[in-house]
Enzyme design. Structure first.
Site: not given
Ligand code: NAP
Length: 478
Positions: A148, A171-173, A225, A246-247, A280, A382
């Site tokens: 995001n 490692k970016p998304a 997440s 940062e979740l 987030c 969320e």
């Molecule tokens: P996500 O599914 O947790 O993915 C975030 C990152 O984690 C991606 O790079 C993803 O890689 C990686 N990832 C996923 N599964 C993993 C695993 N088993 N082991 C290691 N890495 C793994 O979250 P999202 O849906 O992309 O992002 C949205 C979430 O981020 C929301 O909950 C939002 O609130 C939160 N967020 C928080 C903040 C903050 O500062 N608190 C800021 C922005 C977003 P892949 O893409 O390769 O799967």
């Protein structure tokens, strides 16, 4: 076009698999990105580890000069970075440009703050002892970022890590690696010593497993997440790595009876619709005092009605696509659930799909619902989409109790013209960040982070630098 991963100071040729990156507004392929193997990851860790001694022993001025150079390069190419970001993330081009500037500010800020990593000399209770404390870099850092904010989430981690003297691997998304790849073209131009800054792409689980099993990686910094954050927290316990998380968030926005309605509506728009609500710190629940509910809602509908939805490159577009089908379906299901339990649809509610690929190309109208109650999924989960649920309250205690009724504790907002009430409310809100008469709170100097299941640690400001430092106590007997 086929891209590469970057480590040991250069782009590496890749023999293995690649994955596709799609434009979420139409499903077009934007390029192929390497899926790093476990062996690649081992080599990356080795090169980062090998650079630690050299990098940590450089003077702060040396490290900070390179960060400043990187800042200048980013600003010189901000339009190009923003264009790539809008293509792969979908956010309106103006927002992408704003994110590049916001992200660059971390490079600039830590290029200054990195020179101020001070220790302490503590008076001892024994006259022949001297107590000294020094801060030193924690070691190799592995960062994982979400889609995001494809640029700022990287610099918010990388700038303080490098300033502190830590080698960094990002490692970016999988949805948005192209912004990171463009950024690393600039990293290459800066000329950091080999292994200091590294970029890996591919299967998150596979790559991260290698990191978690390697004791040389001393710090994990993650944005994403809560679900994945909890997993990483447990995995990193194997080698007791330092960890920052940062979740997710579920921000409340409270409009008190003495609020300036114009300000409250502007704050709601600012905190809700950025990146199509996929933020987030986005407002996810609006609590409005019953006495002004009608006026606030009417003004909000007028302000939201004019938000144009479409491709992020079209003029005046404020709402881009949802990142993918999974994101779309979650918003849709939350809305259906709320409406089936008695919520009232005031605006929007429709979505549509464009393009040939089923997994992306979804647009969701900016939506407002009221008569929302605590038995609806939208009250606790969320949303990550452009939906505003309105809940009415009758007194301050009720509003604060409802606002705090969530496992999350990231951002919160409220509007009142009373300073005394405002102070009391900011102290009672169980959140890491509070916006008092504003819906825009992020900045490089401020500590960004959450309470409860929204995370551990802070990013930004001098707090952000501490996350990459160990405290060493030296006791001298004379
Ligand atoms: P996500 O599914 O947790 O993915 C975030 C990152 O984690 C991606 O790079 C993803 O890689 C990686 N990832 C996923 N599964 C993993 C695993 N088993 N082991 C290691 N890495 C793994 O979250 P999202 O849906 O992309 O992002 C949205 C979430 O981020 C929301 O909950 C939002 O609130 C939160 N967020 C928080 C903040 C903050 O500062 N608190 C800021 C922005 C977003 P892949 O893409 O390769 O799967």
């Amino acid at each position: 076009m086929k891209h590469s991963i970057f480590y040991n100071g250069q782009w590496q040729s890749h023999q293995g698999d690649y994955f596709n990156v799609y434009d979420p507004s139409n499903g077009e392929s934007l390029g192929l990105v390497p899926s790093a193997s476990k062996n690649d990851m081992k080599k990356i860790i080795q090169s980062a580890y090998d650079s630690f001694e050299l990098w940590s022993n450089k003077t702060a001025e040396y490290r900070c000069d390179l960060l400043e150079k990187l800042y200048d390069l980013v600003l010189a190419e901000k339009e190009e970075i923003a264009t790539i970001m809008t293509k792969e993330n979908g956010k309106p081009y103006g927002e992408s440009l704003g994110e590049v500037i916001y992200g660059a500010n971390f490079l600039k800020w830590y290029s200054e703050e990195g020179k101020r990593i001070y220790g302490q000399f503590i008076p001892s209770s024994q006259s022949n002892k001297r107590i000294m404390v020094r801060k030193q870099p924690v070691g190799v850092v592995y960062g994982i970022t979400p889609w995001n904010f494809p640029f700022a989430m990287i610099t918010r981690k990388m700038a303080p890590a490098l300033a502190a003297g830590c080698p960094f691997i990002i490692k970016p998304a999988k949805e948005t690696p192209l912004t990171a790849i463009k950024f690393f073209e600039l990293v290459e131009k800066v000329g950091f010593p080999k292994g200091v800054a590294n970029l890996v792409t591919g299967d998150a689980k596979k790559i991260t497993e290698v990191v978690m099993n390697d004791e040389r990686v001393r710090k994990i910094t993650f944005t994403g997440s809560t679900e994945v954050g909890k997993l990483l927290m447990s995995q990193s316990s194997q080698t007791v790595k330092k960890i920052s998380l940062e979740l997710g968030g579920h921000a409340p926005l409270i409009v008190f009876d003495d609020a300036d309605i114009k300000k409250a509506v502007a704050g709601t728009i600012a905190s809700k619709f950025r990146n199509c609500g996929q933020v987030c710190i986005a407002t996810n629940r609006v609590f409005v005092h019953e006495s002004i509910q009608a006026d606030y809602t009417a003004a909000l509908i007028e302000a939201v009605k004019v938000l144009k939805m479409g491709n992020g490159f079209e003029e005046c577009v404020k709402i881009g696509p949802v990142i993918n089908k999974k994101g779309h379906d979650k918003i849709h299901l939350q809305l259906e659930d709320a409406l089936s339990k008695g919520a009232n649809l005031l605006l929007g509610g429709q979505s549509h799909h464009v393009g040939k690929v089923d997994s992306v190309g979804y647009f969701f109208e900016p939506t407002i619902i009221d008569q929302v109650t605590t038995n609806m999924d939208i009250f606790y989960d969320e949303t990550f989409g452009p939906v505003i649920p309105i809940i009415t309250f009758t007194n301050d205690d009720e509003a604060i109790k409802l606002a705090n009724d969530t496992p999350y504790g990231l951002a919160s907002y409220f509007f009142t013209e009373s300073i005394s009430r405002g102070f009391e409310v900011s102290e009672k809100l169980d959140y890491g960040m509070v916006g008092f008469n504003t819906g825009a709170i992020s900045s490089a100097q401020a500590p960004f982070g959450g309470f409860k299941e929204s995370g551990i640690g802070r990013e930004g400001g001098h707090f952000g630098l501490e996350e990459y430092l160990e405290v060493k106590y030296i006791c001298l007997e004379i």
